[in-house]
Design a protein around this motif. Structure first.
Motif, PDB file in Angstrom:
ATOM      1  N   LEU A 266       7.999  -5.458  55.584  1.00  0.00           N
ATOM      2  CA  LEU A 266       7.417  -5.334  56.841  1.00  0.00           C
ATOM      3  C   LEU A 266       7.668  -4.072  57.830  1.00  0.00           C
ATOM      4  O   LEU A 266       6.991  -3.608  58.302  1.00  0.00           O
ATOM      5  CB  LEU A 266       7.815  -6.550  57.471  1.00  0.00           C
ATOM      6  N   ILE A 267       9.165  -3.832  57.610  1.00  0.00           N
ATOM      7  CA  ILE A 267       9.424  -2.615  58.430  1.00  0.00           C
ATOM      8  C   ILE A 267       8.821  -1.317  57.906  1.00  0.00           C
ATOM      9  O   ILE A 267       8.225  -0.468  58.548  1.00  0.00           O
ATOM     10  CB  ILE A 267      11.090  -2.568  58.255  1.00  0.00           C
ATOM     11  N   ARG A 268       8.494  -1.063  56.628  1.00  0.00           N
ATOM     12  CA  ARG A 268       7.922  -0.168  55.925  1.00  0.00           C
ATOM     13  C   ARG A 268       6.467  -0.303  56.253  1.00  0.00           C
ATOM     14  O   ARG A 268       6.014   0.831  56.521  1.00  0.00           O
ATOM     15  CB  ARG A 268       7.910  -0.103  54.555  1.00  0.00           C
ATOM     16  N   GLN A 269       5.888  -1.491  56.400  1.00  0.00           N
ATOM     17  CA  GLN A 269       4.547  -1.498  56.587  1.00  0.00           C
ATOM     18  C   GLN A 269       4.150  -0.895  58.050  1.00  0.00           C
ATOM     19  O   GLN A 269       3.168  -0.167  58.248  1.00  0.00           O
ATOM     20  CB  GLN A 269       3.997  -2.944  56.562  1.00  0.00           C
ATOM     21  N   ALA A 270       4.990  -1.236  58.981  1.00  0.00           N
ATOM     22  CA  ALA A 270       5.015  -1.161  60.389  1.00  0.00           C
ATOM     23  C   ALA A 270       5.159   0.549  60.552  1.00  0.00           C
ATOM     24  O   ALA A 270       4.187   1.031  61.208  1.00  0.00           O
ATOM     25  CB  ALA A 270       5.836  -1.775  61.261  1.00  0.00           C
ATOM     26  N   ALA A 271       6.052   1.103  59.839  1.00  0.00           N
ATOM     27  CA  ALA A 271       6.186   2.616  59.987  1.00  0.00           C
ATOM     28  C   ALA A 271       5.064   3.349  59.622  1.00  0.00           C
ATOM     29  O   ALA A 271       4.524   4.277  59.774  1.00  0.00           O
ATOM     30  CB  ALA A 271       7.497   2.718  59.235  1.00  0.00           C
ATOM     31  N   GLU A 272       4.253   2.601  58.360  1.00  0.00           N
ATOM     32  CA  GLU A 272       3.258   3.261  57.730  1.00  0.00           C
ATOM     33  C   GLU A 272       2.210   3.409  58.717  1.00  0.00           C
ATOM     34  O   GLU A 272       1.364   4.498  58.828  1.00  0.00           O
ATOM     35  CB  GLU A 272       2.911   2.598  56.362  1.00  0.00           C
ATOM     36  N   ALA A 273       1.957   2.057  59.421  1.00  0.00           N
ATOM     37  CA  ALA A 273       0.706   1.964  60.305  1.00  0.00           C
ATOM     38  C   ALA A 273       1.032   2.876  61.526  1.00  0.00           C
ATOM     39  O   ALA A 273      -0.033   3.606  61.878  1.00  0.00           O
ATOM     40  CB  ALA A 273       0.598   0.606  60.919  1.00  0.00           C
ATOM     41  N   ARG A 274       2.027   3.051  61.961  1.00  0.00           N
ATOM     42  CA  ARG A 274       2.536   3.922  63.161  1.00  0.00           C
ATOM     43  C   ARG A 274       2.038   5.350  62.873  1.00  0.00           C
ATOM     44  O   ARG A 274       1.479   6.183  63.572  1.00  0.00           O
ATOM     45  CB  ARG A 274       4.116   3.790  63.605  1.00  0.00           C
ATOM     46  N   GLU A 275       2.576   5.770  61.608  1.00  0.00           N
ATOM     47  CA  GLU A 275       2.281   7.207  61.011  1.00  0.00           C
ATOM     48  C   GLU A 275       0.888   7.207  60.815  1.00  0.00           C
ATOM     49  O   GLU A 275       0.403   8.423  61.161  1.00  0.00           O
ATOM     50  CB  GLU A 275       3.056   7.290  59.555  1.00  0.00           C
ATOM     51  N   CYS A 276       0.120   6.496  60.339  1.00  0.00           N
ATOM     52  CA  CYS A 276      -1.444   6.487  60.137  1.00  0.00           C
ATOM     53  C   CYS A 276      -1.982   6.738  61.639  1.00  0.00           C
ATOM     54  O   CYS A 276      -2.761   7.533  61.740  1.00  0.00           O
ATOM     55  CB  CYS A 276      -2.106   5.146  59.744  1.00  0.00           C
ATOM     56  N   VAL A 277      -1.595   5.954  62.720  1.00  0.00           N
ATOM     57  CA  VAL A 277      -2.225   6.077  64.031  1.00  0.00           C
ATOM     58  C   VAL A 277      -1.789   7.447  64.529  1.00  0.00           C
ATOM     59  O   VAL A 277      -2.625   8.324  65.077  1.00  0.00           O
ATOM     60  CB  VAL A 277      -1.617   5.097  65.015  1.00  0.00           C
ATOM     61  N   ARG A 278      -0.480   8.045  64.305  1.00  0.00           N
ATOM     62  CA  ARG A 278       0.014   9.224  64.659  1.00  0.00           C
ATOM     63  C   ARG A 278      -0.901  10.374  64.048  1.00  0.00           C
ATOM     64  O   ARG A 278      -1.223  11.591  64.528  1.00  0.00           O
ATOM     65  CB  ARG A 278       1.281   9.532  64.549  1.00  0.00           C
ATOM     66  N   ARG A 279      -1.114  10.318  62.643  1.00  0.00           N
ATOM     67  CA  ARG A 279      -1.972  11.214  61.861  1.00  0.00           C
ATOM     68  C   ARG A 279      -3.172  11.386  62.579  1.00  0.00           C
ATOM     69  O   ARG A 279      -3.713  12.578  62.241  1.00  0.00           O
ATOM     70  CB  ARG A 279      -1.684  11.095  60.357  1.00  0.00           C
ATOM     71  N   LEU A 280      -3.952  10.354  62.802  1.00  0.00           N
ATOM     72  CA  LEU A 280      -5.382  10.244  63.066  1.00  0.00           C
ATOM     73  C   LEU A 280      -5.257  10.805  64.566  1.00  0.00           C
ATOM     74  O   LEU A 280      -6.450  10.857  65.125  1.00  0.00           O
ATOM     75  CB  LEU A 280      -6.049   9.000  62.851  1.00  0.00           C
ATOM     76  N   ASN A 281      -4.171  11.036  65.198  1.00  0.00           N
ATOM     77  CA  ASN A 281      -4.282  11.279  66.581  1.00  0.00           C
ATOM     78  C   ASN A 281      -4.898  10.367  67.616  1.00  0.00           C
ATOM     79  O   ASN A 281      -5.591  10.833  68.431  1.00  0.00           O
ATOM     80  CB  ASN A 281      -4.815  12.999  66.832  1.00  0.00           C
ATOM     81  N   TRP A 282      -4.430   9.045  67.346  1.00  0.00           N
ATOM     82  CA  TRP A 282      -4.928   7.963  68.244  1.00  0.00           C
ATOM     83  C   TRP A 282      -3.644   7.612  69.015  1.00  0.00           C
ATOM     84  O   TRP A 282      -2.469   8.065  68.581  1.00  0.00           O
ATOM     85  CB  TRP A 282      -5.339   7.001  67.345  1.00  0.00           C
ATOM     86  N   SER A 283      -4.075   6.950  69.947  1.00  0.00           N
ATOM     87  CA  SER A 283      -2.748   6.481  70.890  1.00  0.00           C
ATOM     88  C   SER A 283      -2.517   5.229  70.690  1.00  0.00           C
ATOM     89  O   SER A 283      -3.450   4.169  70.558  1.00  0.00           O
ATOM     90  CB  SER A 283      -3.158   6.623  72.422  1.00  0.00           C
ATOM     91  N   LEU A 284      -1.127   4.719  70.403  1.00  0.00           N
ATOM     92  CA  LEU A 284      -0.817   3.759  69.920  1.00  0.00           C
ATOM     93  C   LEU A 284      -0.434   2.619  70.987  1.00  0.00           C
ATOM     94  O   LEU A 284       0.359   2.835  71.938  1.00  0.00           O
ATOM     95  CB  LEU A 284       0.528   3.543  69.051  1.00  0.00           C
ATOM     96  N   GLU A 285      -1.190   1.754  71.403  1.00  0.00           N
ATOM     97  CA  GLU A 285      -1.436   0.956  72.562  1.00  0.00           C
ATOM     98  C   GLU A 285      -0.491  -0.383  72.346  1.00  0.00           C
ATOM     99  O   GLU A 285      -0.035  -0.809  73.675  1.00  0.00           O
ATOM    100  CB  GLU A 285      -2.782   0.520  73.170  1.00  0.00           C
ATOM    101  N   ASP A 286      -0.359  -0.852  71.114  1.00  0.00           N
ATOM    102  CA  ASP A 286       0.249  -1.893  71.111  1.00  0.00           C
ATOM    103  C   ASP A 286       0.716  -2.246  69.624  1.00  0.00           C
ATOM    104  O   ASP A 286       0.114  -1.742  68.633  1.00  0.00           O
ATOM    105  CB  ASP A 286      -0.312  -3.325  71.775  1.00  0.00           C
ATOM    106  N   GLU A 287       1.531  -3.134  69.417  1.00  0.00           N
ATOM    107  CA  GLU A 287       1.843  -3.411  67.753  1.00  0.00           C
ATOM    108  C   GLU A 287       1.894  -5.063  67.845  1.00  0.00           C
ATOM    109  O   GLU A 287       2.460  -5.670  68.868  1.00  0.00           O
ATOM    110  CB  GLU A 287       3.260  -2.948  67.540  1.00  0.00           C
ATOM    111  N   TYR A 288       1.451  -5.477  66.831  1.00  0.00           N
ATOM    112  CA  TYR A 288       1.343  -7.033  66.551  1.00  0.00           C
ATOM    113  C   TYR A 288       2.080  -7.102  65.005  1.00  0.00           C
ATOM    114  O   TYR A 288       1.432  -6.908  64.225  1.00  0.00           O
ATOM    115  CB  TYR A 288      -0.078  -7.432  66.483  1.00  0.00           C
TER     116      TYR A 288
END
Length: 144
Positions: free
Chosen positions: A21-43
């Motif tokens: 789950l920790i790795r999955q969250a890190a991957e998702a955050r990296e995806c948002v960063r890579r696509l240059n989106w703003s991360l507004e919240d985490e569920y």
């Protein structure tokens, strides 16, 4: 800037899944960063389950779809969101009605209305897989 949120969930509540789950969250955050989106919240959902009942983070996400908080929900894959066919269609209906988009980072693509048949079939298969796995685990516990 495009506003995104991430939703992550583990497959089981076993201790070994905590790291996943920790790795999955890190991957998702990296995806948002890579696509240059703003991360507004985490569920981040540490509770497993075949339906959405009792999953507080999912319920919060489902409710937040009605707000102007984000445009995109980022998930690893369809089965990380849920493994219940009815819940899948209810989620997609609200997502589309509210003008949001769903990004599946393992497939590197957005969900499209053209995907409704195949995602429905995937939801049915995921639901059956989950039921079968549950039967096997329960049987193993009984036999111990």
């Amino acid at each position: 800037m495009t506003r995104a949120v991430i939703y992550c969930r583990c497959s089981t509540e076993e201790e070994c899944q905590k790291d996943a789950l920790i790795r999955q969250a890190a991957e998702a955050r990296e995806c948002v960063r890579r696509l240059n989106w703003s991360l507004e919240d985490e569920y981040i959902e540490s509770r497993s389950g075949t339906s959405t009942r009792g999953r507080e983070q999912y319920q919060r996400l489902f409710s937040d779809l009605l707000r102007d908080k984000f445009e995109i929900v980022v998930i690893k894959s369809q089965d990380r969101l849920m493994r219940n066919t009815k819940d899948w269609y209810v989620f997609v209906d609200r997502l589309v009605t509210c003008g949001k988009r769903l990004y599946l980072y393992l497939e590197n693509r957005f969900y499209s209305a053209d995907d409704s048949l195949i995602t429905g079939i995937k939801a049915i298969l995921a639901e059956e897989y989950s039921r079968e796995l549950s039967r096997k685990i329960n049987n193993a516990h009984r036999n111990r």
